[in-house]
Design a protein around this motif. Structure first.
Motif, PDB file in Angstrom:
ATOM      1  N   THR A  97       0.812  -1.215   0.000  1.00 56.78           N
ATOM      2  CA  THR A  97       0.000   0.000   0.000  1.00 56.78           C
ATOM      3  C   THR A  97       0.844   1.264   0.000  1.00 56.78           C
ATOM      4  OG1 THR A  97      -0.154   0.067   2.422  1.00 56.78           O
ATOM      5  CG2 THR A  97      -1.897  -1.118   1.228  1.00 56.78           C
ATOM      6  N   ASP A  98       1.967   1.275   0.717  1.00 50.15           N
ATOM      7  CA  ASP A  98       2.724   2.514   0.959  1.00 50.15           C
ATOM      8  C   ASP A  98       1.780   3.574   1.529  1.00 50.15           C
ATOM      9  OD1 ASP A  98       4.865   4.263   1.092  1.00 50.15           O
ATOM     10  OD2 ASP A  98       4.852   4.769  -1.036  1.00 50.15           O
ATOM     11  N   ALA A  99       0.781   3.132   2.284  1.00 49.30           N
ATOM     12  CA  ALA A  99      -0.268   4.033   2.766  1.00 49.30           C
ATOM     13  C   ALA A  99       0.248   4.935   3.884  1.00 49.30           C
ATOM     14  CB  ALA A  99      -1.458   3.225   3.277  1.00 49.30           C
ATOM     15  N   MET A 100      -0.294   6.151   3.932  1.00 42.99           N
ATOM     16  CA  MET A 100      -0.047   7.047   5.051  1.00 42.99           C
ATOM     17  C   MET A 100      -1.317   7.144   5.890  1.00 42.99           C
ATOM     18  SD  MET A 100      -0.003  10.806   3.205  1.00 42.99           S
ATOM     19  CE  MET A 100      -0.081  11.648   4.803  1.00 42.99           C
ATOM     20  N   ASP A 101      -1.284   7.999   6.923  1.00 41.61           N
ATOM     21  CA  ASP A 101      -2.428   8.046   7.831  1.00 41.61           C
ATOM     22  C   ASP A 101      -3.707   8.490   7.160  1.00 41.61           C
ATOM     23  OD1 ASP A 101      -1.527  10.646   7.490  1.00 41.61           O
ATOM     24  OD2 ASP A 101      -1.604  11.184   9.604  1.00 41.61           O
ATOM     25  N   ALA A 102      -3.613   9.115   5.973  1.00 37.29           N
ATOM     26  CA  ALA A 102      -4.794   9.601   5.255  1.00 37.29           C
ATOM     27  C   ALA A 102      -5.617   8.488   4.623  1.00 37.29           C
ATOM     28  CB  ALA A 102      -4.383  10.604   4.183  1.00 37.29           C
ATOM     29  N   ALA A 103      -5.095   7.262   4.600  1.00 36.25           N
ATOM     30  CA  ALA A 103      -5.879   6.147   4.052  1.00 36.25           C
ATOM     31  C   ALA A 103      -7.178   5.998   4.830  1.00 36.25           C
ATOM     32  CB  ALA A 103      -5.073   4.849   4.121  1.00 36.25           C
ATOM     33  N   GLY A 104      -8.292   5.957   4.104  1.00 39.29           N
ATOM     34  CA  GLY A 104      -9.595   5.824   4.741  1.00 39.29           C
ATOM     35  C   GLY A 104     -10.131   7.110   5.339  1.00 39.29           C
TER      36      GLY A 104
ATOM     37  N   ALA B 243       3.332  11.415  -1.983  1.00 36.42           N
ATOM     38  CA  ALA B 243       3.657  11.188  -0.572  1.00 36.42           C
ATOM     39  C   ALA B 243       2.953   9.926  -0.081  1.00 36.42           C
ATOM     40  CB  ALA B 243       3.260  12.401   0.261  1.00 36.42           C
ATOM     41  N   GLY B 244       3.407   8.773  -0.540  1.00 36.10           N
ATOM     42  CA  GLY B 244       2.721   7.546  -0.180  1.00 36.10           C
ATOM     43  C   GLY B 244       1.364   7.474  -0.863  1.00 36.10           C
ATOM     44  N   SER B 245       0.460   6.694  -0.289  1.00 34.01           N
ATOM     45  CA  SER B 245      -0.848   6.502  -0.909  1.00 34.01           C
ATOM     46  C   SER B 245      -1.932   6.559   0.150  1.00 34.01           C
ATOM     47  CB  SER B 245      -0.920   5.151  -1.632  1.00 34.01           C
ATOM     48  OG  SER B 245      -1.262   4.116  -0.720  1.00 34.01           O
ATOM     49  N   THR B 246      -3.172   6.452  -0.303  1.00 33.92           N
ATOM     50  CA  THR B 246      -4.312   6.306   0.604  1.00 33.92           C
ATOM     51  C   THR B 246      -4.970   4.942   0.401  1.00 33.92           C
ATOM     52  OG1 THR B 246      -5.792   7.411  -0.974  1.00 33.92           O
ATOM     53  CG2 THR B 246      -4.708   8.798   0.664  1.00 33.92           C
ATOM     54  N   LEU B 247      -4.165   3.970  -0.014  1.00 38.93           N
ATOM     55  CA  LEU B 247      -4.648   2.634  -0.321  1.00 38.93           C
ATOM     56  C   LEU B 247      -4.883   1.789   0.928  1.00 38.93           C
ATOM     57  CD1 LEU B 247      -2.318   1.466  -3.248  1.00 38.93           C
ATOM     58  CD2 LEU B 247      -4.785   1.828  -3.402  1.00 38.93           C
ATOM     59  N   THR B 248      -5.723   0.780   0.770  1.00 47.71           N
ATOM     60  CA  THR B 248      -5.761  -0.385   1.637  1.00 47.71           C
ATOM     61  C   THR B 248      -5.435  -1.591   0.748  1.00 47.71           C
ATOM     62  OG1 THR B 248      -8.144  -0.522   1.238  1.00 47.71           O
ATOM     63  CG2 THR B 248      -7.421   0.566   3.276  1.00 47.71           C
ATOM     64  N   MET B 249      -5.106  -2.732   1.366  1.00 45.38           N
ATOM     65  CA  MET B 249      -4.696  -3.873   0.548  1.00 45.38           C
ATOM     66  C   MET B 249      -5.844  -4.430  -0.284  1.00 45.38           C
ATOM     67  SD  MET B 249      -1.461  -4.636   0.470  1.00 45.38           S
ATOM     68  CE  MET B 249      -1.350  -6.368   0.033  1.00 45.38           C
ATOM     69  N   ASP B 250      -7.077  -4.345   0.205  1.00 42.49           N
ATOM     70  CA  ASP B 250      -8.181  -4.814  -0.632  1.00 42.49           C
ATOM     71  C   ASP B 250      -8.345  -3.924  -1.860  1.00 42.49           C
ATOM     72  OD1 ASP B 250      -9.051  -2.835   1.268  1.00 42.49           O
ATOM     73  OD2 ASP B 250     -11.124  -3.276   0.762  1.00 42.49           O
ATOM     74  N   ALA B 251      -8.073  -2.627  -1.708  1.00 51.56           N
ATOM     75  CA  ALA B 251      -8.176  -1.719  -2.850  1.00 51.56           C
ATOM     76  C   ALA B 251      -7.073  -1.986  -3.865  1.00 51.56           C
ATOM     77  CB  ALA B 251      -8.121  -0.269  -2.374  1.00 51.56           C
ATOM     78  N   THR B 252      -5.852  -2.237  -3.389  1.00 54.75           N
ATOM     79  CA  THR B 252      -4.763  -2.508  -4.332  1.00 54.75           C
ATOM     80  C   THR B 252      -4.986  -3.855  -5.019  1.00 54.75           C
ATOM     81  OG1 THR B 252      -2.363  -2.382  -4.633  1.00 54.75           O
ATOM     82  CG2 THR B 252      -3.124  -3.592  -2.716  1.00 54.75           C
ATOM     83  N   PHE B 253      -5.594  -4.813  -4.289  1.00 54.75           N
ATOM     84  CA  PHE B 253      -5.930  -6.095  -4.906  1.00 54.75           C
ATOM     85  C   PHE B 253      -6.949  -5.899  -6.028  1.00 54.75           C
ATOM     86  CE2 PHE B 253      -8.520  -9.937  -5.217  1.00 54.75           C
ATOM     87  CZ  PHE B 253      -7.552 -10.923  -5.340  1.00 54.75           C
ATOM     88  N   ARG B 254      -7.993  -5.116  -5.763  1.00 57.11           N
ATOM     89  CA  ARG B 254      -8.999  -4.858  -6.801  1.00 57.11           C
ATOM     90  C   ARG B 254      -8.371  -4.163  -8.011  1.00 57.11           C
ATOM     91  NH1 ARG B 254     -12.167  -3.723  -2.241  1.00 57.11           N
ATOM     92  NH2 ARG B 254     -11.732  -1.486  -2.361  1.00 57.11           N
ATOM     93  N   ARG B 255      -7.469  -3.213  -7.748  1.00 55.79           N
ATOM     94  CA  ARG B 255      -6.837  -2.490  -8.851  1.00 55.79           C
ATOM     95  C   ARG B 255      -5.993  -3.440  -9.703  1.00 55.79           C
ATOM     96  NH1 ARG B 255      -7.093   3.154 -10.579  1.00 55.79           N
ATOM     97  NH2 ARG B 255      -5.884   3.036 -12.514  1.00 55.79           N
ATOM     98  N   ALA B 256      -5.282  -4.345  -9.061  1.00 50.99           N
ATOM     99  CA  ALA B 256      -4.450  -5.293  -9.801  1.00 50.99           C
ATOM    100  C   ALA B 256      -5.302  -6.197 -10.688  1.00 50.99           C
ATOM    101  CB  ALA B 256      -3.627  -6.130  -8.822  1.00 50.99           C
ATOM    102  N   VAL B 257      -6.440  -6.647 -10.162  1.00 54.05           N
ATOM    103  CA  VAL B 257      -7.325  -7.495 -10.966  1.00 54.05           C
ATOM    104  C   VAL B 257      -7.925  -6.688 -12.115  1.00 54.05           C
ATOM    105  CG1 VAL B 257      -9.461  -8.846 -10.914  1.00 54.05           C
ATOM    106  CG2 VAL B 257      -7.808  -9.060  -9.045  1.00 54.05           C
ATOM    107  N   ALA B 258      -8.321  -5.458 -11.849  1.00 54.47           N
ATOM    108  CA  ALA B 258      -8.870  -4.606 -12.907  1.00 54.47           C
ATOM    109  C   ALA B 258      -7.822  -4.315 -13.981  1.00 54.47           C
ATOM    110  CB  ALA B 258      -9.381  -3.296 -12.306  1.00 54.47           C
ATOM    111  N   ALA B 259      -6.541  -4.323 -13.589  1.00 57.01           N
ATOM    112  CA  ALA B 259      -5.467  -4.073 -14.554  1.00 57.01           C
ATOM    113  C   ALA B 259      -5.184  -5.285 -15.428  1.00 57.01           C
ATOM    114  CB  ALA B 259      -4.188  -3.661 -13.823  1.00 57.01           C
ATOM    115  N   GLY B 260      -5.781  -6.431 -15.094  1.00 57.99           N
ATOM    116  CA  GLY B 260      -5.627  -7.603 -15.947  1.00 57.99           C
ATOM    117  C   GLY B 260      -4.973  -8.807 -15.306  1.00 57.99           C
ATOM    118  N   LEU B 261      -4.649  -8.734 -14.017  1.00 53.48           N
ATOM    119  CA  LEU B 261      -4.058  -9.890 -13.348  1.00 53.48           C
ATOM    120  C   LEU B 261      -5.163 -10.834 -12.889  1.00 53.48           C
ATOM    121  CD1 LEU B 261      -1.309  -8.199 -11.148  1.00 53.48           C
ATOM    122  CD2 LEU B 261      -1.257  -8.800 -13.572  1.00 53.48           C
TER     123      LEU B 261
END
Length: 365
Positions: free
Chosen positions: A258-265, A294-312
């Motif tokens: 995620t490289d998430a910072m405190d702004a995630a969520g 400056a990092g991201s606002t991701l959670t791991m479920d969001a990055t998982f969804r993005r990876a699948v949407a990208a074609g994985l």
């Protein structure tokens, strides 16, 4: 007491209708079963690189804040995570190590990741240049001894004076040495790999860009069989096409982080990272001073969804979100897959990949 969880079970290389049977904190069995339903069952996510979330941060060394950040990400399916700090004075690194050691002992955190301060000023990104310095074996030794196993990873630029000795020391102490925030040449990067580095920190970002006459760290890391390459799949750090290419170039070596910072969520607004002001607009975090990501606002479920949407496909994305990062931490004999004998960490997703339930060590969150 045993429990049976039914759904489409994501296992290495396949998705099968089946049942995951859990006995206490352990997976007892995984078996195929018809009519298991449409839920998708994944191993619990493993995040190697996270600075905070839910309005709470890992970067200040506050144990209460750290516990709340970990709890936020646990609700999004991250059952194993490192607490990542940014470049900081030694005193903060020392105090954070002491503060987080009880959280590691209790299993709230899998360990500490120091992203810096031994990084390139030319590729510091959102790292605070005020705190960058050359590697110090004295500092490293003190932190590793104080951490008593809690210090699990450190990101270093291999071209800095003393960096190779630092990487060798970390590897000898079973601390993962990661290459990142680096202006290294291809050859300097490979020297870091030869010294014992095993992870590439958010590959492509915070690195000298690849060029066909100077491949630089990106190509060196993607092409090194010993390196697990982190990727931030948010469409900001990496174009979806680049993520897809990189994932296919690193089979069994790509890790979603995620490289998430405190702004995630949290809502858009003003935040802080490493003593620097950050503005979050439309969910994208950038330094106010120069616009660096400056990092991201991701959670791991969001990055998982993005990876699948990208074609994985689901097995590849699940491996990148759990199995490979678990291996990078030396935990693959304990967690990271849905296999009998491993810890009962799992995420139940709906058919549209939204989190429905999270189990850690056999207990529903």
């Amino acid at each position: 007491m045993t429990e049976k969880i039914r759904g489409r079970v994501v296992r290495p290389g396949a998705v099968v209708p089946g049942i995951v049977e859990v006995d206490g904190p352990t997976i007892l069995s995984v078996a195929e079963h018809a009519d298991a339903g449409d839920d998708i069952i994944l191993p619990g996510f493993v995040d190697l690189h996270c600075h905070g979330g839910g309005g709470h941060t890992f970067t200040r060394g506050d144990a209460g804040e750290a516990a709340k950040a970990a709890a936020f990400h646990l609700r999004h399916g991250t059952t194993t995570m490192l607490a990542s700090l940014v470049s900081s004075p030694y005193e903060l690194m020392r105090d954070a190590t002491a503060a987080y050691l009880p959280l590691v002992d209790r299993g709230v955190l899998a360990g500490i990741h120091f992203e810096g301060p031994y990084l390139s000023a030319a590729r510091c990104g959102a790292q605070n240049p005020e705190f960058l310095r050359e590697p110090s074996l004295e500092e490293l030794g003190a932190l590793v001894r104080l951490g008593a196993g809690a210090v699990r990873m450190m990101t270093i630029a291999p071209e800095l004076p003393g960096a190779l000795d630092a990487i060798r020391y970390l590897a000898a102490q079973n601390v993962v040495a990661a290459v990142g925030h680096t202006d290294a040449t291809y050859e300097q990067t490979l020297a870091g790999v030869a010294a014992g580095a095993t992870v590439g920190t958010h590959v492509f970002n915070g690195m000298r860009p690849p060029h066909h006459r100077e491949p630089g760290p990106v190509v060196a890391l993607l092409d090194s069989p010993a390196i697990v390459c982190e990727f931030v799949a948010d469409g900001i750090h990496l174009h979806d096409g680049m993520l897809r290419f990189a994932a296919r170039a690193t089979p069994h070596r790509g890790a979603l982080v995620t490289d998430a910072m405190d702004a995630a969520g949290m809502p858009d607004g003003s935040y802080e990272l490493g003593g620097q002001e950050v503005a979050v607009t439309d969910g994208v975090a950038r330094l106010v001073r120069d616009g660096s990501i400056a990092g991201s606002t991701l959670t791991m479920d969001a990055t998982f969804r993005r990876a699948v949407a990208a074609g994985l496909d689901l097995p590849t994305a699940a491996a990148m979100a759990a199995t490979t990062p678990a291996r990078a931490l030396g935990l693959s004999d304990e967690l990271g897959a849905l296999e009998a004998g491993l810890r009962a960490d799992l995420v139940v997703l709906s058919a549209d990949l939204r989190v429905k339930r999270v189990m850690r060590a056999g207990e529903w969150i």
